[in-house]
Design a protein around this motif. Structure first.
Motif, PDB file in Angstrom:
ATOM      1  N   THR A 368       0.861  -1.171   0.000  1.00  0.00           N
ATOM      2  CA  THR A 368       0.000   0.000   0.000  1.00  0.00           C
ATOM      3  C   THR A 368       0.899   1.223   0.000  1.00  0.00           C
ATOM      4  OG1 THR A 368      -1.741  -1.133   1.204  1.00  0.00           O
ATOM      5  CG2 THR A 368      -1.744   1.258   1.319  1.00  0.00           C
ATOM      6  N   LEU A 369       0.668   2.122  -0.933  1.00  0.00           N
ATOM      7  CA  LEU A 369       1.486   3.322  -0.993  1.00  0.00           C
ATOM      8  C   LEU A 369       1.026   4.311   0.077  1.00  0.00           C
ATOM      9  CD1 LEU A 369       1.708   2.059  -3.920  1.00  0.00           C
ATOM     10  CD2 LEU A 369       2.322   4.350  -4.657  1.00  0.00           C
ATOM     11  N   ASP A 370       1.972   4.847   0.828  1.00  0.00           N
ATOM     12  CA  ASP A 370       1.597   5.882   1.784  1.00  0.00           C
ATOM     13  C   ASP A 370       1.755   7.255   1.118  1.00  0.00           C
ATOM     14  OD1 ASP A 370       4.290   6.542   1.837  1.00  0.00           O
ATOM     15  OD2 ASP A 370       4.684   5.615   3.777  1.00  0.00           O
ATOM     16  N   PHE A 371       1.508   8.288   1.895  1.00  0.00           N
ATOM     17  CA  PHE A 371       1.546   9.646   1.345  1.00  0.00           C
ATOM     18  C   PHE A 371       2.880   9.935   0.660  1.00  0.00           C
ATOM     19  CE2 PHE A 371       2.847  14.057   1.850  1.00  0.00           C
ATOM     20  CZ  PHE A 371       1.783  14.735   1.265  1.00  0.00           C
ATOM     21  N   ASP A 372       3.958   9.579   1.348  1.00  0.00           N
ATOM     22  CA  ASP A 372       5.284   9.852   0.813  1.00  0.00           C
ATOM     23  C   ASP A 372       5.532   9.071  -0.482  1.00  0.00           C
ATOM     24  OD1 ASP A 372       8.128  10.956   1.425  1.00  0.00           O
ATOM     25  OD2 ASP A 372       8.437   8.826   0.997  1.00  0.00           O
ATOM     26  N   ASP A 373       5.092   7.818  -0.521  1.00  0.00           N
ATOM     27  CA  ASP A 373       5.233   7.011  -1.738  1.00  0.00           C
ATOM     28  C   ASP A 373       4.491   7.658  -2.908  1.00  0.00           C
ATOM     29  OD1 ASP A 373       6.678   4.994  -0.417  1.00  0.00           O
ATOM     30  OD2 ASP A 373       4.856   3.918   0.136  1.00  0.00           O
ATOM     31  N   GLU A 374       3.268   8.107  -2.643  1.00  0.00           N
ATOM     32  CA  GLU A 374       2.445   8.699  -3.699  1.00  0.00           C
ATOM     33  C   GLU A 374       3.090   9.976  -4.234  1.00  0.00           C
ATOM     34  OE1 GLU A 374      -0.568   7.647  -4.927  1.00  0.00           O
ATOM     35  OE2 GLU A 374      -1.817   6.876  -3.282  1.00  0.00           O
ATOM     36  N   LEU A 375       3.585  10.767  -3.313  1.00  0.00           N
ATOM     37  CA  LEU A 375       4.227  12.019  -3.699  1.00  0.00           C
ATOM     38  C   LEU A 375       5.451  11.748  -4.571  1.00  0.00           C
ATOM     39  CD1 LEU A 375       5.051  15.013  -3.539  1.00  0.00           C
ATOM     40  CD2 LEU A 375       5.846  14.604  -1.208  1.00  0.00           C
ATOM     41  N   ARG A 376       6.305  10.818  -4.117  1.00  0.00           N
ATOM     42  CA  ARG A 376       7.526  10.521  -4.874  1.00  0.00           C
ATOM     43  C   ARG A 376       7.202   9.837  -6.199  1.00  0.00           C
ATOM     44  NH1 ARG A 376      12.154  11.144  -1.496  1.00  0.00           N
ATOM     45  NH2 ARG A 376      11.456  11.707   0.574  1.00  0.00           N
ATOM     46  N   ALA A 377       6.172   9.009  -6.195  1.00  0.00           N
ATOM     47  CA  ALA A 377       5.759   8.364  -7.445  1.00  0.00           C
ATOM     48  C   ALA A 377       5.356   9.439  -8.459  1.00  0.00           C
ATOM     49  CB  ALA A 377       4.590   7.407  -7.198  1.00  0.00           C
ATOM     50  N   TRP A 378       4.669  10.452  -7.987  1.00  0.00           N
ATOM     51  CA  TRP A 378       4.239  11.541  -8.872  1.00  0.00           C
ATOM     52  C   TRP A 378       5.456  12.312  -9.398  1.00  0.00           C
ATOM     53  CZ3 TRP A 378       4.610  16.921  -8.823  1.00  0.00           C
ATOM     54  CH2 TRP A 378       3.783  17.592  -9.745  1.00  0.00           C
ATOM     55  N   VAL A 379       6.370  12.631  -8.494  1.00  0.00           N
ATOM     56  CA  VAL A 379       7.568  13.381  -8.875  1.00  0.00           C
ATOM     57  C   VAL A 379       8.358  12.607  -9.936  1.00  0.00           C
ATOM     58  CG1 VAL A 379       9.865  14.057  -8.037  1.00  0.00           C
ATOM     59  CG2 VAL A 379       7.827  14.736  -6.754  1.00  0.00           C
ATOM     60  N   ILE A 380       8.525  11.310  -9.712  1.00  0.00           N
ATOM     61  CA  ILE A 380       9.309  10.487 -10.634  1.00  0.00           C
ATOM     62  C   ILE A 380       8.585  10.352 -11.973  1.00  0.00           C
ATOM     63  CG2 ILE A 380      10.144   8.118 -11.017  1.00  0.00           C
ATOM     64  CD1 ILE A 380      10.983   8.142  -8.020  1.00  0.00           C
ATOM     65  N   GLN A 381       7.266  10.217 -11.920  1.00  0.00           N
ATOM     66  CA  GLN A 381       6.467  10.146 -13.146  1.00  0.00           C
ATOM     67  C   GLN A 381       6.625  11.445 -13.965  1.00  0.00           C
ATOM     68  OE1 GLN A 381       3.176   8.790 -15.697  1.00  0.00           O
ATOM     69  NE2 GLN A 381       3.687   7.662 -13.879  1.00  0.00           N
ATOM     70  N   GLU A 382       6.619  12.576 -13.280  1.00  0.00           N
ATOM     71  CA  GLU A 382       6.782  13.859 -13.967  1.00  0.00           C
ATOM     72  C   GLU A 382       8.125  13.905 -14.676  1.00  0.00           C
ATOM     73  OE1 GLU A 382       3.364  14.972 -13.769  1.00  0.00           O
ATOM     74  OE2 GLU A 382       4.510  16.797 -14.064  1.00  0.00           O
ATOM     75  N   LEU A 383       9.153  13.447 -13.966  1.00  0.00           N
ATOM     76  CA  LEU A 383      10.501  13.435 -14.541  1.00  0.00           C
ATOM     77  C   LEU A 383      10.570  12.532 -15.763  1.00  0.00           C
ATOM     78  CD1 LEU A 383      13.095  13.191 -11.657  1.00  0.00           C
ATOM     79  CD2 LEU A 383      13.167  14.757 -13.601  1.00  0.00           C
ATOM     80  N   MET A 384      10.023  11.340 -15.630  1.00  0.00           N
ATOM     81  CA  MET A 384      10.110  10.337 -16.686  1.00  0.00           C
ATOM     82  C   MET A 384       9.312  10.739 -17.921  1.00  0.00           C
ATOM     83  SD  MET A 384      12.085   8.097 -15.781  1.00  0.00           S
ATOM     84  CE  MET A 384      12.759   6.933 -14.691  1.00  0.00           C
ATOM     85  N   CYS A 385       8.200  11.437 -17.703  1.00  0.00           N
ATOM     86  CA  CYS A 385       7.283  11.716 -18.809  1.00  0.00           C
ATOM     87  C   CYS A 385       7.352  13.148 -19.312  1.00  0.00           C
ATOM     88  CB  CYS A 385       5.848  11.408 -18.397  1.00  0.00           C
ATOM     89  SG  CYS A 385       5.617   9.686 -17.986  1.00  0.00           S
ATOM     90  N   ARG A 386       7.732  14.074 -18.457  1.00  0.00           N
ATOM     91  CA  ARG A 386       7.795  15.470 -18.885  1.00  0.00           C
ATOM     92  C   ARG A 386       9.200  16.040 -18.768  1.00  0.00           C
ATOM     93  NH1 ARG A 386       2.753  14.722 -18.659  1.00  0.00           N
ATOM     94  NH2 ARG A 386       2.683  13.789 -16.625  1.00  0.00           N
ATOM     95  N   GLY A 387      10.092  15.286 -18.171  1.00  0.00           N
ATOM     96  CA  GLY A 387      11.469  15.733 -18.044  1.00  0.00           C
ATOM     97  C   GLY A 387      11.643  16.889 -17.072  1.00  0.00           C
ATOM     98  N   GLU A 388      10.609  17.173 -16.294  1.00  0.00           N
ATOM     99  CA  GLU A 388      10.737  18.260 -15.323  1.00  0.00           C
ATOM    100  C   GLU A 388       9.749  18.094 -14.180  1.00  0.00           C
ATOM    101  OE1 GLU A 388       9.941  21.643 -17.863  1.00  0.00           O
ATOM    102  OE2 GLU A 388       7.829  21.617 -17.290  1.00  0.00           O
ATOM    103  N   ILE A 389      10.089  18.755 -13.074  1.00  0.00           N
ATOM    104  CA  ILE A 389       9.194  18.744 -11.916  1.00  0.00           C
ATOM    105  C   ILE A 389       8.789  20.183 -11.635  1.00  0.00           C
ATOM    106  CG2 ILE A 389       8.942  18.125  -9.487  1.00  0.00           C
ATOM    107  CD1 ILE A 389      11.552  16.395  -9.955  1.00  0.00           C
ATOM    108  N   ASP A 390       7.492  20.406 -11.596  1.00  0.00           N
ATOM    109  CA  ASP A 390       6.965  21.725 -11.296  1.00  0.00           C
ATOM    110  C   ASP A 390       6.776  21.798  -9.777  1.00  0.00           C
ATOM    111  OD1 ASP A 390       5.523  24.018 -11.020  1.00  0.00           O
ATOM    112  OD2 ASP A 390       3.710  23.267 -12.024  1.00  0.00           O
ATOM    113  N   ARG A 391       7.657  22.595  -9.125  1.00  0.00           N
ATOM    114  CA  ARG A 391       7.608  22.620  -7.659  1.00  0.00           C
ATOM    115  C   ARG A 391       6.248  23.075  -7.145  1.00  0.00           C
ATOM    116  NH1 ARG A 391      13.628  24.286  -5.562  1.00  0.00           N
ATOM    117  NH2 ARG A 391      14.537  24.485  -7.629  1.00  0.00           N
ATOM    118  N   ALA A 392       5.722  24.141  -7.783  1.00  0.00           N
ATOM    119  CA  ALA A 392       4.428  24.665  -7.334  1.00  0.00           C
ATOM    120  C   ALA A 392       3.331  23.617  -7.551  1.00  0.00           C
ATOM    121  CB  ALA A 392       4.099  25.948  -8.077  1.00  0.00           C
ATOM    122  N   GLY A 393       3.465  22.867  -8.653  1.00  0.00           N
ATOM    123  CA  GLY A 393       2.486  21.824  -8.947  1.00  0.00           C
ATOM    124  C   GLY A 393       2.459  20.779  -7.841  1.00  0.00           C
ATOM    125  N   ALA A 394       3.646  20.367  -7.391  1.00  0.00           N
ATOM    126  CA  ALA A 394       3.732  19.381  -6.317  1.00  0.00           C
ATOM    127  C   ALA A 394       3.157  19.960  -5.027  1.00  0.00           C
ATOM    128  CB  ALA A 394       5.183  18.963  -6.109  1.00  0.00           C
TER     129      ALA A 394
END
Lengths: 466, 251
Positions: A368-394
């Motif tokens: 089960t993913l906890d809050f931190d897992d979900e957050l990092r999964a999102w960050v990594i997905q952004e990197l892998m798919c958009r090549g960038e992380i939008d800090r404000a978006g996170a």
């Protein structure tokens, strides 16, 4: 978004280390057996309760192959007994009937993928029965952009099969090629003719399949610059819509078949990188665009267009244009991603069969993913798919103060910034064009599980980052 | 260091749990009326009006069931509560959702038993008030009595609001705006909140099919009125939602 990618040989050599491919975060080694059928049911119920439940992607794993390729690290079973396929299909049908009621019927299926092993170990009629059952138990999307795809071993499929598969609605095919050089083919125990392969590509097109992908592997035994160039040129001439270039991961202690490959036949780290450089150079010159981690596509392919649009996504099946969906996996070793959970079926065929025969959902392990897992999964997905992380978006999405939450990660990124892999400004963390070939390395900075196991103990379960 | 907006961190999603043994929660329905007359929580406890120390109620647990003897009303300190009845065919009929700062059990006052079930949709913290005792106290405290009347009136109003012949769009927009208003009254964000109720509960409450709830929300999202992420909603265009909901809300 800047989507150009620049292949920087020296930089890649410096960052040639082991790392996950992040088709999931956390990665599969962190699944545990405390997660079982009851937990999966709970997560499925929760996923149905979402305001706009996610669409569904389906993966079916067909483990059988008639012939062992020595490089293979997939979950597969070698047999020439075709009746095994029939018994396997029967059990898959039971698994589908058992799992489908977990999901509300108004959740459209936007993606079905047959992987393996060799899915074409099954006859098209058997694939048809599986699709038929899926169509009765789930609701297939009516949208023309739904993806029904299959991995094909060109050595065991003919034009009539492809016509049948296309008639069943299969609209994408992925062909294993690896290398056309006969010396390499002998060393990996996969003898596959060029004409045979090109005929399959042609047949897929003639039957109206929307796209054809070709898989190549660099770092194989006996591979040479000249030989691999020949392979890449031949592939480019056939102009498949997508090309994937995977690095061979030699882990004979984990994958028994790889013991057949002699260490001394393997190219060294520098040679490996040169093979990759060559492939990248040829593909780029031929107009292919780098999508991310291992993948290239022609500019008019949906993946390339999604990349420019910022509409790219990534799941266990690789890159896709479909927005976040829940993934339901069927068959031995298949992984599901439902709501905030990952779960995996038994990797051994007997374990999977016993569960099915006892009318259980064959969940072997998960998490089960906890809050931190979900957050990092999102960050990594952004990197892998958009090549960038939008800090404000996170911050907006997760209610964190980015720089405080990721203070350690930002510190780790400094080295990568100095080396020109990433650019940091107050708004975004962006992979540079040179960093786009090292997205995995950037993502690793955000992987909490890797940091936990530091200082660098052995992490042999991952392939090299380049 | 690490700050999180309410609504992001599970559970409970919305917490008003900022009170303690001596101090009222900021969202408490009764605090103003009591404090006005010099009654703090300690004093209420002394008078056995306040029955505290109820352990947290977990998701799916019932707070009371239809037919249970009525003795207390309860203010929600954290979490969301759903009330429902089961009809003769065994189908659930959702009556309402209660948010932090709101009071459950008011509809039992006229009888000696609870007329519905109340279930926690996530971890819930309560302050229970002995009803006989708070009613007695109210006779000596006009402010408290006034507050009880207000709560009763609101409770009745809430129930009848969606009773008319409204379209799915009207119902959904009104539902979102009413929630927004309730969150705003409690000092929480009126434009971004987490819906802890399942979509089948929302559908049941609004007398719509579950897929209609999703379809309407999807369309609202496509039209730029809202942003939905799992169970979280952000209201992007409140005036447009108000226009849609006008015939339900009528103000």
């Amino acid at each position: 978004m800047d989507t150009t990618a620049r292949f920087d040989f020296d930089l890649l050599r410096r960052y040639d280390e082991f790392g996950p491919r992040y088709t999931s975060y956390p990665t599969a080694p962190h699944f545990h057996e405390g997660f079982g059928e009851a937990e999966l049911r709970q997560h499925a119920a929760r996923s149905n309760a979402e305001l706009i439940p996610r669409p569904i992607s389906i993966y079916l794993h067909i483990p059988y192959c008639t012939n062992p390729c020595f490089y293979c690290g997939c979950n597969r079973i070698i047999t020439r007994d075709l009746s095994k396929g029939e018994r396997y299909v029967e059990r898959l049908l039971r698994e589908i009937a058992r799992a489908a009621p977990l999901f509300d019927r108004d959740r459209d299926v936007v993606q079905v993928h047959f992987g393996g092993g060799s899915p074409n170990f099954l006859r098209p009629a058997q694939i048809g029965r599986l699709l038929d059952s899926l169509g009765r138990h789930f609701h297939f999307s009516d949208s023309p952009d739904r993806d029904f795809s299959i991995e094909l071993d060109p050595r065991h499929v003919d034009e009539a099969d492809i016509a049948e598969l296309a008639a069943l609605g299969i609209n994408r095919a992925s062909l294993g090629v690896q290398d056309f050089n006969p010396v390499v083919q002998k060393a990996i125990n996969r003898i596959q003719g060029i004409d045979q392969t090109l005929a399959v590509i042609e047949a897929c097109r003639a039957r109206g399949m929307r796209s054809v992908n070709v898989d190549l592997i660099y770092g194989l035994p006996k591979q040479t610059q000249a030989g691999f160039r020949g392979t890449v040129d031949t592939v480019i001439e056939a102009r498949p819509d997508r090309v994937a270039i995977y690095g061979y991961a030699h882990l004979p202690q984990m994958f028994k078949a790889q013991k057949q490959i002699r260490d001394e036949d393997l190219p060294g780290a520098g040679e490996r990188l040169e093979l990759l450089a060559l492939a990248v150079e040829c593909l780029t010159a031929a107009g292919y665009e780098y999508i991310g981690v291992d993948h290239f596509a022609l500019p008019d392919d949906e993946l390339a267009q999604a990349l420019h649009r910022g509409g790219l996504h990534r799941n266990f099946m690789g890159y896709t244009t479909h927005a976040d969906s829940d993934l339901v996996g069927f068959g031995v070793s298949a992984i599901s991603h439902v709501g905030s959970s990952y779960s995996q079926n038994p990797r051994d065929i007997t374990g999977w069969e016993i569960a099915i025969d006892h009318d259980r959902l064959p969940v072997w392990r998960g998490m089960t993913l906890d809050f931190d897992d979900e957050l990092r999964a999102w960050v990594i997905q952004e990197l892998m798919c958009r090549g960038e992380i939008d800090r404000a978006g996170a911050e907006r999405r997760f209610g964190i103060v980015f720089d405080a939450y990721f203070a350690d990660e930002l510190e780790r990124l400094e080295r990568l910034e100095d080396d020109g892999l990433v650019e940091l400004d107050s708004g975004r963390i962006r992979a540079t064009s040179r960093g786009r070939y090292l997205l995995r390395i950037i993502a690793m900075c955000f992987d909490r599980y890797l940091q936990r196991t530091r200082p660098d103990r052995e992490r042999p379960q991952f392939s090299r980052a380049v | 260091m690490l700050t999180r907006t309410p609504g992001r961190v599970p559970p409970p999603s919305v917490a008003a749990d900022d009170g303690d043994e001596l101090h009222f929660c900021s969202t408490c329905a009764f605090s103003a009326a009591c404090l006005e007359r010099g009654y703090d929580k300690g004093r209420l406890a002394e008078l056995h009006v306040l029955v505290e120390h109820t352990p947290p109620i977990r998701e799916g647990e019932h707070i009371f069931r239809e037919g249970d003897e009525f003795n207390a009303i309860a203010a929600i300190r954290a979490g969301t509560v759903k009330t429902y009845v089961t009809d003769l065919e065994g189908r659930e009929q959702v009556q309402g959702f209660f948010l932090p700062g709101e009071v459950i059990g008011l509809n039992a006052i006229s009888q000696s038993r609870y007329p519905c079930n109340a279930v926690a949709l996530e971890t819930v913290l309560l302050c229970r008030f002995s009803f006989p005792k708070i009613a007695t106290l109210a006779t000596r405290m006009p402010g408290l009595q006034q507050k009880l009347f207000e709560l009763l009136s609101e409770d009745i109003g809430k129930a009848s609001r969606l009773a008319g012949d409204f379209t799915a769009d009207e119902r959904m927009a009104a539902f979102l705006l009413l929630l927004s208003r309730r969150y705003a009254e409690r000092g929480l964000s009126p434009t971004r909140f987490r819906l802890t109720m399942a979509r089948t509960d929302i559908a049941n409450y609004l007398r719509l099919a579950a897929e209609t709830v999703s379809r309407v929300l999807k369309r609202f999202q496509a039209d730029g009125l809202i942003l939905v992420e799992r169970r979280e909603v952000e209201l992007l265009d409140v005036p447009a939602l108000q226009a849609i909901a006008a015939s339900v809300l009528r103000n």
